[in-house]
Design a protein around this motif. Sequence first.
Motif, PDB file in Angstrom:
ATOM      1  N   GLU A 169     113.828  81.385  84.617  1.00 48.34           N
ATOM      2  CA  GLU A 169     114.074  80.861  83.270  1.00 48.34           C
ATOM      3  C   GLU A 169     115.377  80.072  83.186  1.00 48.34           C
ATOM      4  O   GLU A 169     115.506  79.168  82.367  1.00 48.34           O
ATOM      5  CB  GLU A 169     114.089  82.008  82.259  1.00 48.34           C
ATOM      6  CG  GLU A 169     112.723  82.580  81.939  1.00 48.34           C
ATOM      7  CD  GLU A 169     111.804  81.573  81.288  1.00 48.34           C
ATOM      8  OE1 GLU A 169     112.284  80.746  80.484  1.00 48.34           O
ATOM      9  OE2 GLU A 169     110.606  81.584  81.603  1.00 48.34           O
ATOM     10  N   ALA A 170     116.324  80.403  84.062  1.00 49.66           N
ATOM     11  CA  ALA A 170     117.605  79.680  84.057  1.00 49.66           C
ATOM     12  C   ALA A 170     117.430  78.214  84.417  1.00 49.66           C
ATOM     13  O   ALA A 170     118.301  77.384  84.125  1.00 49.66           O
ATOM     14  CB  ALA A 170     118.577  80.338  85.036  1.00 49.66           C
ATOM     15  N   ASN A 171     116.300  77.869  85.020  1.00 51.14           N
ATOM     16  CA  ASN A 171     116.034  76.484  85.414  1.00 51.14           C
ATOM     17  C   ASN A 171     115.321  75.697  84.318  1.00 51.14           C
ATOM     18  O   ASN A 171     114.943  74.545  84.527  1.00 51.14           O
ATOM     19  CB  ASN A 171     115.196  76.443  86.691  1.00 51.14           C
ATOM     20  CG  ASN A 171     115.954  76.969  87.894  1.00 51.14           C
ATOM     21  OD1 ASN A 171     117.110  77.367  87.786  1.00 51.14           O
ATOM     22  ND2 ASN A 171     115.308  76.981  89.043  1.00 51.14           N
ATOM     23  N   VAL A 173     116.897  65.283  80.264  1.00 48.91           N
ATOM     24  CA  VAL A 173     117.953  64.470  80.859  1.00 48.91           C
ATOM     25  C   VAL A 173     119.088  65.326  81.427  1.00 48.91           C
ATOM     26  O   VAL A 173     119.850  64.868  82.286  1.00 48.91           O
ATOM     27  CB  VAL A 173     118.510  63.452  79.838  1.00 48.91           C
ATOM     28  CG1 VAL A 173     117.478  62.396  79.515  1.00 48.91           C
ATOM     29  CG2 VAL A 173     118.971  64.141  78.554  1.00 48.91           C
ATOM     30  N   GLU A 174     119.214  66.576  80.967  1.00 45.58           N
ATOM     31  CA  GLU A 174     120.236  67.463  81.522  1.00 45.58           C
ATOM     32  C   GLU A 174     119.963  67.771  82.990  1.00 45.58           C
ATOM     33  O   GLU A 174     120.878  68.055  83.770  1.00 45.58           O
ATOM     34  CB  GLU A 174     120.293  68.767  80.732  1.00 45.58           C
ATOM     35  CG  GLU A 174     120.816  68.626  79.312  1.00 45.58           C
ATOM     36  CD  GLU A 174     120.867  69.956  78.588  1.00 45.58           C
ATOM     37  OE1 GLU A 174     120.909  71.001  79.271  1.00 45.58           O
ATOM     38  OE2 GLU A 174     120.851  69.955  77.345  1.00 45.58           O
ATOM     39  N   LEU A 175     118.687  67.733  83.350  1.00 44.85           N
ATOM     40  CA  LEU A 175     118.306  68.056  84.720  1.00 44.85           C
ATOM     41  C   LEU A 175     118.793  66.995  85.706  1.00 44.85           C
ATOM     42  O   LEU A 175     118.975  67.276  86.891  1.00 44.85           O
ATOM     43  CB  LEU A 175     116.783  68.181  84.811  1.00 44.85           C
ATOM     44  CG  LEU A 175     116.165  69.268  83.915  1.00 44.85           C
ATOM     45  CD1 LEU A 175     114.652  69.104  83.857  1.00 44.85           C
ATOM     46  CD2 LEU A 175     116.526  70.656  84.413  1.00 44.85           C
ATOM     47  N   ASP A 226     122.714  70.706  92.587  1.00 47.94           N
ATOM     48  CA  ASP A 226     122.487  72.065  92.089  1.00 47.94           C
ATOM     49  C   ASP A 226     121.011  72.365  91.872  1.00 47.94           C
ATOM     50  O   ASP A 226     120.635  73.520  91.639  1.00 47.94           O
ATOM     51  CB  ASP A 226     123.239  72.273  90.775  1.00 47.94           C
ATOM     52  CG  ASP A 226     124.747  72.157  90.955  1.00 47.94           C
ATOM     53  OD1 ASP A 226     125.247  72.675  91.971  1.00 47.94           O
ATOM     54  OD2 ASP A 226     125.410  71.549  90.104  1.00 47.94           O
ATOM     55  N   MET A 227     120.187  71.339  91.907  1.00 46.19           N
ATOM     56  CA  MET A 227     118.742  71.500  91.760  1.00 46.19           C
ATOM     57  C   MET A 227     118.067  70.534  92.717  1.00 46.19           C
ATOM     58  O   MET A 227     118.534  69.404  92.909  1.00 46.19           O
ATOM     59  CB  MET A 227     118.306  71.246  90.309  1.00 46.19           C
ATOM     60  CG  MET A 227     116.831  71.497  90.031  1.00 46.19           C
ATOM     61  SD  MET A 227     116.447  71.403  88.247  1.00 46.19           S
ATOM     62  CE  MET A 227     117.106  72.998  87.679  1.00 46.19           C
ATOM     63  N   TRP A 270     111.110  67.856  86.816  1.00 43.10           N
ATOM     64  CA  TRP A 270     110.071  67.033  86.197  1.00 43.10           C
ATOM     65  C   TRP A 270     110.693  66.119  85.157  1.00 43.10           C
ATOM     66  O   TRP A 270     111.433  66.572  84.285  1.00 43.10           O
ATOM     67  CB  TRP A 270     108.999  67.919  85.562  1.00 43.10           C
ATOM     68  CG  TRP A 270     108.217  68.700  86.578  1.00 43.10           C
ATOM     69  CD1 TRP A 270     108.376  70.009  86.918  1.00 43.10           C
ATOM     70  CD2 TRP A 270     107.171  68.185  87.412  1.00 43.10           C
ATOM     71  NE1 TRP A 270     107.482  70.348  87.917  1.00 43.10           N
ATOM     72  CE2 TRP A 270     106.744  69.249  88.237  1.00 43.10           C
ATOM     73  CE3 TRP A 270     106.574  66.936  87.554  1.00 43.10           C
ATOM     74  CZ2 TRP A 270     105.729  69.096  89.183  1.00 43.10           C
ATOM     75  CZ3 TRP A 270     105.559  66.787  88.492  1.00 43.10           C
ATOM     76  CH2 TRP A 270     105.145  67.849  89.291  1.00 43.10           C
ATOM     77  N   GLU A 271     110.389  64.831  85.282  1.00 39.56           N
ATOM     78  CA  GLU A 271     110.923  63.822  84.365  1.00 39.56           C
ATOM     79  C   GLU A 271     109.861  62.766  84.092  1.00 39.56           C
ATOM     80  O   GLU A 271     108.813  62.718  84.757  1.00 39.56           O
ATOM     81  CB  GLU A 271     112.158  63.132  84.976  1.00 39.56           C
ATOM     82  CG  GLU A 271     113.370  64.021  85.187  1.00 39.56           C
ATOM     83  CD  GLU A 271     114.151  64.265  83.908  1.00 39.56           C
ATOM     84  OE1 GLU A 271     113.744  63.738  82.845  1.00 39.56           O
ATOM     85  OE2 GLU A 271     115.165  64.978  83.979  1.00 39.56           O
TER      86      GLU A 271
END
Length: 326
Positions: free
Chosen positions: A182-184, A190-192, A200-201, A205-206
């Motif tokens: 859930e933290a992901n 856009v924060e991703l 960090d990731m 999905w965008e």
Amino acid sequence: MEKSIRRTCFMLCLLLVMTVPMTALAAPSGKLIIFHAGSLSVPFAAMEKAFEAKYPDVDVLREAGGSTKMARLISEAGKTADIMASADYTVIDKTLIPGNAAVNIRFATNQLVLCYTEKSKYADEINAENWPEILQRKDVVWGHSEPNLDPCGYRSLMVLQLAEKFYNQPGLYEKLLANRPEANVRPKAVELITLLQNGDMDYAWEYRSVAVQHGLEFVSLDDHINLGNYALDDFYKQATVQVTGKKPGTFMTRTGQSVTYGVTLIKDAPNKEAAEAFLAYLLDSEGGLKILDEMGQPPFVPARVPTADMKSKLPASLQALVEVKE
């Protein structure tokens, strides 16, 4: 006396002829408040610059976020806005019409992609066929935006559901989510991007347009999965996601369909003149729609409304820029 009356009438008519065009041509001014989807941030920034150059007395104030959240700020929190542009046009239908808006103009489409960078694990291996297997690997960190706030969030889940059906792999959806804590799940898609760029990731999905605008690597998916082909809406309908409703403790079901963006003029917009001028620029094939196309987001040319009745509710200045098409 009669000659004097005729002269007076002539002067009055002349005054009217001179005054009306000057009023009609008066340029908009003041602050223009636009709420919009986070995925529109880059193209709308370019539109803001061009629009303010055309109308220097207008100050465009934009606020970006998940479309559902932005619409609720207007309908529930009472925030002031002139225009609302959503990454899912149905958000406008379900959240703003009829109380806060009367029209919903569909102006662009998009598709979901799986983004990554050269720093992502297995970046040299992932492709359109093996991505489901890679996202299940325990050392891979991937995420998506919050479905209750952002259409990209519930669309990401729909993509996973459709992949299960398209690849005929029962249980794939649950297996994928089991490797996504859930933290992901972040409030805005856009924060991703920052998480990807910082390493960090590994994957997120965008929308394709966002990936193009930010120079990200991405996996393009089959049309049966990417929600980018309106001809496959019957297939997309197999995907459903439950999200929170308008009132606390209530829920609504989002059903899969092709990605379509919508924009509306808020009923109590404080600067309707500037709002109409901006919408006219946005819907111009040589204006906003051209910017969208150049930034990887296919526009509808012309833009669309579903009924003749809705078209009649548009300001006269906008009616020539849209067509009636379901």
